[in-house]
Design a protein around this motif. Sequence first.
Motif, PDB file in Angstrom:
ATOM      1  N   ARG A 194     -29.602 -17.146   8.020  1.00 20.65           N
ATOM      2  CA  ARG A 194     -30.361 -17.071   9.271  1.00 20.65           C
ATOM      3  C   ARG A 194     -31.046 -15.715   9.424  1.00 20.65           C
ATOM      4  O   ARG A 194     -32.242 -15.635   9.750  1.00 20.65           O
ATOM      5  N   ARG A 195     -30.288 -14.645   9.160  1.00 20.49           N
ATOM      6  CA  ARG A 195     -30.880 -13.310   9.320  1.00 20.49           C
ATOM      7  C   ARG A 195     -31.941 -13.046   8.242  1.00 20.49           C
ATOM      8  O   ARG A 195     -32.959 -12.414   8.495  1.00 20.49           O
ATOM      9  N   TYR A 196     -31.689 -13.551   7.046  1.00 21.53           N
ATOM     10  CA  TYR A 196     -32.643 -13.402   5.944  1.00 21.53           C
ATOM     11  C   TYR A 196     -33.962 -14.095   6.298  1.00 21.53           C
ATOM     12  O   TYR A 196     -35.051 -13.510   6.195  1.00 21.53           O
ATOM     13  N   ARG A 197     -33.871 -15.336   6.746  1.00 23.10           N
ATOM     14  CA  ARG A 197     -35.084 -16.077   7.090  1.00 23.10           C
ATOM     15  C   ARG A 197     -35.845 -15.411   8.240  1.00 23.10           C
ATOM     16  O   ARG A 197     -37.072 -15.291   8.198  1.00 23.10           O
ATOM     17  N   SER A 198     -35.114 -14.972   9.254  1.00 24.84           N
ATOM     18  CA  SER A 198     -35.795 -14.383  10.415  1.00 24.84           C
ATOM     19  C   SER A 198     -36.441 -13.045  10.081  1.00 24.84           C
ATOM     20  O   SER A 198     -37.396 -12.633  10.736  1.00 24.84           O
ATOM     21  N   SER A 199     -35.938 -12.376   9.043  1.00 21.78           N
ATOM     22  CA  SER A 199     -36.487 -11.075   8.676  1.00 21.78           C
ATOM     23  C   SER A 199     -37.854 -11.186   8.016  1.00 21.78           C
ATOM     24  O   SER A 199     -38.694 -10.295   8.173  1.00 21.78           O
ATOM     25  N   TYR A 200     -38.094 -12.272   7.262  1.00 19.99           N
ATOM     26  CA  TYR A 200     -39.324 -12.339   6.464  1.00 19.99           C
ATOM     27  C   TYR A 200     -40.119 -13.636   6.606  1.00 19.99           C
ATOM     28  O   TYR A 200     -41.317 -13.655   6.309  1.00 19.99           O
ATOM     29  N   PHE A 201     -39.488 -14.743   7.029  1.00 15.60           N
ATOM     30  CA  PHE A 201     -40.134 -16.042   6.884  1.00 15.60           C
ATOM     31  C   PHE A 201     -40.397 -16.769   8.199  1.00 15.60           C
ATOM     32  O   PHE A 201     -40.896 -17.896   8.181  1.00 15.60           O
ATOM     33  N   ASP A 202     -40.073 -16.161   9.336  1.00 14.94           N
ATOM     34  CA  ASP A 202     -40.285 -16.841  10.613  1.00 14.94           C
ATOM     35  C   ASP A 202     -41.764 -16.947  10.972  1.00 14.94           C
ATOM     36  O   ASP A 202     -42.211 -17.957  11.524  1.00 14.94           O
ATOM     37  N   THR A 203     -42.536 -15.897  10.700  1.00 15.41           N
ATOM     38  CA  THR A 203     -43.942 -15.867  11.123  1.00 15.41           C
ATOM     39  C   THR A 203     -44.785 -16.847  10.328  1.00 15.41           C
ATOM     40  O   THR A 203     -45.588 -17.606  10.875  1.00 15.41           O
ATOM     41  N   TYR A 204     -44.618 -16.820   9.006  1.00 18.83           N
ATOM     42  CA  TYR A 204     -45.365 -17.718   8.119  1.00 18.83           C
ATOM     43  C   TYR A 204     -44.353 -18.446   7.228  1.00 18.83           C
ATOM     44  O   TYR A 204     -44.000 -17.943   6.161  1.00 18.83           O
ATOM     45  N   PRO A 205     -43.842 -19.595   7.645  1.00 18.19           N
ATOM     46  CA  PRO A 205     -42.816 -20.292   6.849  1.00 18.19           C
ATOM     47  C   PRO A 205     -43.265 -20.492   5.397  1.00 18.19           C
ATOM     48  O   PRO A 205     -44.389 -20.926   5.135  1.00 18.19           O
ATOM     49  N   GLY A 206     -42.368 -20.121   4.472  1.00 18.67           N
ATOM     50  CA  GLY A 206     -42.670 -20.275   3.060  1.00 18.67           C
ATOM     51  C   GLY A 206     -43.383 -19.105   2.430  1.00 18.67           C
ATOM     52  O   GLY A 206     -43.588 -19.081   1.215  1.00 18.67           O
ATOM     53  N   ALA A 207     -43.781 -18.125   3.233  1.00 14.39           N
ATOM     54  CA  ALA A 207     -44.443 -16.922   2.711  1.00 14.39           C
ATOM     55  C   ALA A 207     -43.711 -15.695   3.251  1.00 14.39           C
ATOM     56  O   ALA A 207     -43.256 -15.675   4.398  1.00 14.39           O
ATOM     57  N   TRP A 208     -43.612 -14.682   2.421  1.00 17.71           N
ATOM     58  CA  TRP A 208     -42.909 -13.442   2.771  1.00 17.71           C
ATOM     59  C   TRP A 208     -43.830 -12.556   3.608  1.00 17.71           C
ATOM     60  O   TRP A 208     -44.876 -12.108   3.140  1.00 17.71           O
ATOM     61  N   ARG A 209     -43.471 -12.316   4.862  1.00 11.76           N
ATOM     62  CA  ARG A 209     -44.198 -11.361   5.710  1.00 11.76           C
ATOM     63  C   ARG A 209     -43.392 -10.076   5.744  1.00 11.76           C
ATOM     64  O   ARG A 209     -42.258 -10.053   6.192  1.00 11.76           O
ATOM     65  N   HIS A 210     -44.001  -8.993   5.281  1.00 11.54           N
ATOM     66  CA  HIS A 210     -43.229  -7.768   5.090  1.00 11.54           C
ATOM     67  C   HIS A 210     -43.179  -6.883   6.331  1.00 11.54           C
ATOM     68  O   HIS A 210     -42.246  -6.104   6.507  1.00 11.54           O
TER      69      HIS A 210
ATOM     70  N   ASP B 279     -54.418 -13.268   8.666  1.00 12.46           N
ATOM     71  CA  ASP B 279     -54.588 -13.174  10.115  1.00 12.46           C
ATOM     72  C   ASP B 279     -53.460 -13.961  10.790  1.00 12.46           C
ATOM     73  O   ASP B 279     -52.630 -14.585  10.113  1.00 12.46           O
ATOM     74  N   PRO B 280     -53.369 -13.954  12.127  1.00  8.66           N
ATOM     75  CA  PRO B 280     -52.245 -14.629  12.797  1.00  8.66           C
ATOM     76  C   PRO B 280     -52.137 -16.124  12.477  1.00  8.66           C
ATOM     77  O   PRO B 280     -51.058 -16.707  12.584  1.00  8.66           O
ATOM     78  N   GLN B 281     -53.248 -16.756  12.077  1.00 10.10           N
ATOM     79  CA  GLN B 281     -53.219 -18.184  11.763  1.00 10.10           C
ATOM     80  C   GLN B 281     -52.895 -18.456  10.284  1.00 10.10           C
ATOM     81  O   GLN B 281     -52.880 -19.604   9.840  1.00 10.10           O
ATOM     82  N   GLY B 282     -52.656 -17.387   9.503  1.00  4.91           N
ATOM     83  CA  GLY B 282     -52.345 -17.567   8.093  1.00  4.91           C
ATOM     84  C   GLY B 282     -53.565 -17.673   7.207  1.00  4.91           C
ATOM     85  O   GLY B 282     -53.489 -18.160   6.080  1.00  4.91           O
ATOM     86  N   LYS B 283     -54.716 -17.199   7.693  1.00  8.31           N
ATOM     87  CA  LYS B 283     -55.953 -17.225   6.897  1.00  8.31           C
ATOM     88  C   LYS B 283     -56.073 -15.917   6.115  1.00  8.31           C
ATOM     89  O   LYS B 283     -55.976 -14.831   6.696  1.00  8.31           O
ATOM     90  N   PRO B 284     -56.290 -15.983   4.791  1.00 11.35           N
ATOM     91  CA  PRO B 284     -56.432 -14.754   3.990  1.00 11.35           C
ATOM     92  C   PRO B 284     -57.686 -13.970   4.377  1.00 11.35           C
ATOM     93  O   PRO B 284     -58.733 -14.564   4.680  1.00 11.35           O
TER      94      PRO B 284
ATOM     95  N   GLY C 168     -54.943  -7.111   8.012  1.00 13.75           N
ATOM     96  CA  GLY C 168     -54.098  -8.282   8.195  1.00 13.75           C
ATOM     97  C   GLY C 168     -52.657  -7.965   7.870  1.00 13.75           C
ATOM     98  O   GLY C 168     -52.319  -6.851   7.439  1.00 13.75           O
ATOM     99  N   GLU C 169     -51.806  -8.948   8.071  1.00 11.13           N
ATOM    100  CA  GLU C 169     -50.385  -8.800   7.751  1.00 11.13           C
ATOM    101  C   GLU C 169     -50.183  -8.841   6.237  1.00 11.13           C
ATOM    102  O   GLU C 169     -50.759  -9.695   5.546  1.00 11.13           O
ATOM    103  N   LEU C 170     -49.334  -7.949   5.730  1.00  6.61           N
ATOM    104  CA  LEU C 170     -48.972  -7.985   4.312  1.00  6.61           C
ATOM    105  C   LEU C 170     -48.098  -9.205   4.064  1.00  6.61           C
ATOM    106  O   LEU C 170     -47.011  -9.330   4.618  1.00  6.61           O
ATOM    107  N   VAL C 171     -48.589 -10.088   3.203  1.00  6.77           N
ATOM    108  CA  VAL C 171     -47.895 -11.328   2.893  1.00  6.77           C
ATOM    109  C   VAL C 171     -47.823 -11.484   1.379  1.00  6.77           C
ATOM    110  O   VAL C 171     -48.775 -11.166   0.668  1.00  6.77           O
ATOM    111  N   VAL C 172     -46.689 -11.953   0.882  1.00  9.24           N
ATOM    112  CA  VAL C 172     -46.541 -12.307  -0.533  1.00  9.24           C
ATOM    113  C   VAL C 172     -46.282 -13.805  -0.576  1.00  9.24           C
ATOM    114  O   VAL C 172     -45.326 -14.298   0.032  1.00  9.24           O
TER     115      VAL C 172
END
Length: 657
Positions: A489-505, A456-461, A467-471
Amino acid sequence: MNPPNVEPLWQPSRPRIDAARITRFQSWAAERYGAPAGGGYAALHRWSVDELETFWTAVADWFDVRFSTPYDTVLADRSMPGAQWFPGATLNYAEHALRTAEAPDRASEPALLYVDETHEPQPVSWSELRRQVGALASHLRELGVRPGDRVSGYLPNIPQAITALLATAAVGAVWTSCAPDFGARSVLDRFQQVEPVVLFAVDGYRYGGKSHDRTGTVAELRSALPTLRAVVHIPLLGSAAPEGALDWSTVTSGDTEPVFEQLPFDHPLWVLYSSGTTGLPKAIVQSQGGILVEHFKQLGLHCDLGPDDRFFWYTSTGWMMWNFLASGLLTGTTIVLYDGSPGFPDIGAQWRAAERTGATLFGTSAAYVMACRKADLHPARDYDLSAVSCVATTGSPLPPDGFRWLHEAAGADVWIASVSGGTDVCSCFAGAVPTLPVHIGELQAPCLGTDLQAWDPQGKPLVGEVGELVVTNPMPSMPIRFWNDPDDRRYRSSYFDTYPGAWRHGDWITLTEHGSVIIHGRSDSTLNRQGVRMGSADIYEAVERLPEIRESLVIGLEEPEGGYWMPLFVHLAEGAVLDDALRTRITRTIREQLSPRHVPDDIIEVPGVPHTLTGKRIEVPVKRLLQGATLEKAVNPGSVDNLQLLRFYEELARSRR
């Protein structure tokens, strides 16, 4: 959203489960590496993410990965981005892809089966492929190509493309390719970023029964790529090599034994590209070792491919599925290269190719399946598909009606594997498991080594909710970097800005109570009405059941005054008319099959639905146009299949102001 289906559509037989390579792997890994001996796939998957390093050690061991120097540790750094896999190890992807040619009993068997629109298979043996790769790799070295240099291909799905990829990998150079239906601007948006030193190019291609000359485009590419040291001409249409170009037959002649450069595990293998609809395509760099072990796992365990299989997937060299198809060679599998229109001379073309090649795994797009259903095709009746044990689909979620149609029309004993991943990892997050049942509208399970979650938006499974697909753990095939992105910078903003440390696809998914996965479409084009999030794929699946609807596009638009406008655009089948009766049927279908909240505010007929160059519907740029952006700012013109279609939406936005 479709509710999870408890009763399976298909169940593997006990002999099939026992014979599956993933079953044998689990028993072996239980003895050698402490994997659970019981509990089936769910237990194996849990172990693969809980004991991530042990799992990948087992994969490398099971598939006999040849490390020419040993690794210090499996995973030196788990952080994302920045995970460091198998530091100290050296290897070569191409050496593994050609390993089967070393077996005397396999050398004369086909490594490749090439099929064009004549549907007459043309084999290339393992020994001949190895010979060509050896000769070409030697020639590349003579041209001064060194590890890390970029080598590009403007090629269709032909044997020469596979040879060029493997020769490039053998010398440690970095491969990148585009299909020849890409225009010059689209190709340059990609190739100019990576500055190739060699270009392999055809003089043209055949599609839909017609020849398409590309000599002018190739000349334009040569003049706009100043880093090129050599151009290799492949005369698919029979023309002579242009001045200054080398001929394919020259650079692949001779019997030079291939020399495989031994490279660090994280040495770049290839550069793939995002669609680039809203700017320059992302140039995604994946590693030799990361792709090697990920594809061994995906193809050898999940797809259950081995030496007796023939692997077909309809793709072009501009889509990650071509790279995935090429990796079928890793498991000693014969790969089928189909070059031509999916619908020529008729909609049954792909099934006919499967029949002629004896394909055991038949891979295609969800869109092709639905087109066959609408055309009332009966492939199992009209073609000999007795060799096909699995039909796999990707590109977009396979609608429930697609599952039902495949089960009825392709064979009740055929395993239907809907898979989902991305160019970003050149693999799957969820999909094929040969030992699990298939439920309508669902992907069988998350893949091994992939801690797939819905957040969910707060990072709760979440389980049983969208919910958002996260790895949450690193995968070996995740990008080692983007090209020309020195600070990531572009790599991080593409996948890791929403949930730092987790891949948001960027996909909406549901993880069901019984362990399967439902894909709802892209989260960056999510519909959000009255606080309820909806995936566009659900609406497409419902609306496109109607025979009058060829294709549809739905957009949710937040309006300045706080309102929300949700139009549904429909491209009608030939002869259909968007009258009040059809509007009523569309509305009723959505209301009854989805919910009243899903009913659009307006239903608008359009001349067509725009797509990316790899065939995916374009939603976000259309949304930007409707919000008032100019065409130039809303979309990268070189990334769409028909720019004129977007002008319709631009005009519509003007008329609404």
